[in-house]
Design a protein around this motif. Structure first.
Motif, PDB file in Angstrom:
ATOM      1  N   ALA A 200       0.828  -1.207   0.000  1.00 54.08           N
ATOM      2  CA  ALA A 200       0.000   0.000   0.000  1.00 54.08           C
ATOM      3  C   ALA A 200       0.863   1.259   0.000  1.00 54.08           C
ATOM      4  O   ALA A 200       0.539   2.252  -0.671  1.00 54.08           O
ATOM      5  CB  ALA A 200      -0.926  -0.004   1.216  1.00 54.08           C
ATOM      6  N   VAL A 201       1.980   1.236   0.734  1.00 54.11           N
ATOM      7  CA  VAL A 201       2.877   2.395   0.773  1.00 54.11           C
ATOM      8  C   VAL A 201       3.492   2.644  -0.605  1.00 54.11           C
ATOM      9  O   VAL A 201       3.567   3.790  -1.074  1.00 54.11           O
ATOM     10  CB  VAL A 201       3.975   2.190   1.834  1.00 54.11           C
ATOM     11  CG1 VAL A 201       5.053   3.263   1.706  1.00 54.11           C
ATOM     12  CG2 VAL A 201       3.376   2.225   3.229  1.00 54.11           C
ATOM     13  N   ALA A 207       1.418   7.081  -6.628  1.00 58.50           N
ATOM     14  CA  ALA A 207       0.304   7.997  -6.880  1.00 58.50           C
ATOM     15  C   ALA A 207       0.687   9.449  -6.623  1.00 58.50           C
ATOM     16  O   ALA A 207      -0.128  10.354  -6.834  1.00 58.50           O
ATOM     17  CB  ALA A 207      -0.892   7.616  -6.010  1.00 58.50           C
ATOM     18  N   GLY A 208       1.929   9.671  -6.166  1.00 60.65           N
ATOM     19  CA  GLY A 208       2.404  11.032  -5.948  1.00 60.65           C
ATOM     20  C   GLY A 208       2.239  11.546  -4.538  1.00 60.65           C
ATOM     21  O   GLY A 208       2.453  12.737  -4.281  1.00 60.65           O
ATOM     22  N   LEU A 209       1.883  10.678  -3.595  1.00 63.63           N
ATOM     23  CA  LEU A 209       1.711  11.106  -2.208  1.00 63.63           C
ATOM     24  C   LEU A 209       3.069  11.168  -1.509  1.00 63.63           C
ATOM     25  O   LEU A 209       3.914  10.289  -1.706  1.00 63.63           O
ATOM     26  CB  LEU A 209       0.790  10.139  -1.461  1.00 63.63           C
ATOM     27  CG  LEU A 209      -0.679  10.174  -1.884  1.00 63.63           C
ATOM     28  CD1 LEU A 209      -1.415   8.967  -1.347  1.00 63.63           C
ATOM     29  CD2 LEU A 209      -1.346  11.453  -1.383  1.00 63.63           C
ATOM     30  N   PRO A 210       3.307  12.186  -0.684  1.00 64.76           N
ATOM     31  CA  PRO A 210       4.580  12.266   0.045  1.00 64.76           C
ATOM     32  C   PRO A 210       4.643  11.199   1.132  1.00 64.76           C
ATOM     33  O   PRO A 210       3.617  10.823   1.706  1.00 64.76           O
ATOM     34  CB  PRO A 210       4.551  13.673   0.644  1.00 64.76           C
ATOM     35  CG  PRO A 210       3.097  14.004   0.767  1.00 64.76           C
ATOM     36  CD  PRO A 210       2.417  13.327  -0.398  1.00 64.76           C
ATOM     37  N   TRP A 211       5.859  10.725   1.412  1.00 68.42           N
ATOM     38  CA  TRP A 211       6.024   9.683   2.428  1.00 68.42           C
ATOM     39  C   TRP A 211       7.362   9.874   3.131  1.00 68.42           C
ATOM     40  O   TRP A 211       8.400   9.984   2.481  1.00 68.42           O
ATOM     41  CB  TRP A 211       5.970   8.296   1.793  1.00 68.42           C
ATOM     42  CG  TRP A 211       5.995   7.193   2.812  1.00 68.42           C
ATOM     43  CD1 TRP A 211       7.063   6.437   3.185  1.00 68.42           C
ATOM     44  CD2 TRP A 211       4.898   6.762   3.607  1.00 68.42           C
ATOM     45  NE1 TRP A 211       6.704   5.547   4.167  1.00 68.42           N
ATOM     46  CE2 TRP A 211       5.374   5.723   4.442  1.00 68.42           C
ATOM     47  CE3 TRP A 211       3.561   7.139   3.697  1.00 68.42           C
ATOM     48  CZ2 TRP A 211       4.553   5.071   5.355  1.00 68.42           C
ATOM     49  CZ3 TRP A 211       2.745   6.489   4.608  1.00 68.42           C
ATOM     50  CH2 TRP A 211       3.241   5.463   5.419  1.00 68.42           C
ATOM     51  N   ARG A 212       7.336   9.942   4.459  1.00 65.66           N
ATOM     52  CA  ARG A 212       8.560  10.104   5.243  1.00 65.66           C
ATOM     53  C   ARG A 212       9.209   8.738   5.438  1.00 65.66           C
ATOM     54  O   ARG A 212       8.622   7.843   6.057  1.00 65.66           O
ATOM     55  CB  ARG A 212       8.250  10.733   6.603  1.00 65.66           C
ATOM     56  CG  ARG A 212       9.481  10.908   7.491  1.00 65.66           C
ATOM     57  CD  ARG A 212       9.076  11.340   8.889  1.00 65.66           C
ATOM     58  NE  ARG A 212       8.527  12.674   8.888  1.00 65.66           N
ATOM     59  CZ  ARG A 212       9.258  13.779   9.031  1.00 65.66           C
ATOM     60  NH1 ARG A 212      10.572  13.682   9.178  1.00 65.66           N
ATOM     61  NH2 ARG A 212       8.686  14.957   9.035  1.00 65.66           N
ATOM     62  N   ALA A 213      10.421   8.575   4.909  1.00 63.37           N
ATOM     63  CA  ALA A 213      11.113   7.292   5.014  1.00 63.37           C
ATOM     64  C   ALA A 213      11.786   7.120   6.374  1.00 63.37           C
ATOM     65  O   ALA A 213      11.857   6.009   6.902  1.00 63.37           O
ATOM     66  CB  ALA A 213      12.149   7.154   3.897  1.00 63.37           C
TER      67      ALA A 213
END
Length: 239
Positions: A200-201, A207-213
């Protein structure tokens, strides 16, 4: 207080075949060990700062200077009571008795619900742009995160309090309740939930969503650090 959002994940554990026990008073200890013998100052805006350590057995302090004013410090747990009328020698006598507390049960039953209808109400715009694909991807991450939380908690077990550990009796099925009331069941363990979450991540990133790694590390405020330091001084007798 900030924005408030309705819960999309609700989980509860109930006891079946319950026998209530005895209520005892006590103290709920502050996890940070904040002492009541430390004095604080609260300004007109509601902000606070540590002031110092009180000395002496009956040290004078101004009203509203206890750490409890800002939700720090241990809490005294009292014993709730009720009044019961009993017939003794043909007369009714009212007695003050403590409410019974604590339980022993035959077994515990956990029910966890993720509201898909609730998730559909959430929107995740990026700047001025918002697309159904991005919203669906973000909702999928939240749903997968909830499933992972439930599965991981069950596998690790529950330590609700002293002498109250719960161990699951097998893997509980996950049920998808459709809008027509039909139910679709499947099994999901911790490893499967992790794989679903990672999938899902990755879909959300595409999809262009920001994500903090990297993990978000929180640092305590300097005034809280000072309050803990003063509490340790107070615990040593103010030395």
């Amino acid at each position: 207080m900030g924005n408030k959002f309705a819960r999309r994940l609700v989980s509860e554990i109930i006891g079946v075949g319950v026998e209530r026990g005895e209520t005892r008073g006590g103290v709920k200890q502050d996890q940070l060990g904040i002492s009541r013998n430390v004095e604080i100052e609260i300004d007109k805006n509601g902000d606070w700062k540590p002031k110092g350590v009180l000395t002496g057995e009956k040290a004078e302090r101004a009203k509203g200077t206890r750490p409890a004013e800002v939700n720090h410090g241990s809490i005294l747990v009292g014993v709730d009571v009720e009044y019961v009328d009993e017939e003794i020698g043909g007369q009714y006598v009212r007695r003050r008795v403590p409410l019974r507390g604590g339980v022993t049960c035959d077994y515990a039953l956990q029910t966890s619900v993720i509201s898909l209808a609730g998730l559909r109400r959430l929107r995740f715009p990026i700047g001025a742009n918002a697309t159904p694909e991005q919203d669906d991807a973000a909702r999928a991450v939240l749903c997968a995160m909830g499933l992972l939380a439930v599965a991981a908690s069950r596998e690790r077990g529950y330590a609700l309090r002293s002498r109250c550990d719960l161990v699951p009796d097998g893997i509980a099925p996950v049920e998808v309740v459709h809008c027509d009331g039909s139910v679709q069941s499947f099994s999901l363990d911790g490893a499967g939930a992790i794989a679903l979450y990672r999938e899902a991540v990755e879909a959300a990133k595409k999809a262009g969503l920001p994500w903090r790694a990297e993990p978000l590390r929180l640092k305590p405020q300097a005034k809280l650090v000072k309050l803990i330091e003063l509490s340790r001084v107070a615990a040593q007798g103010g030395e």
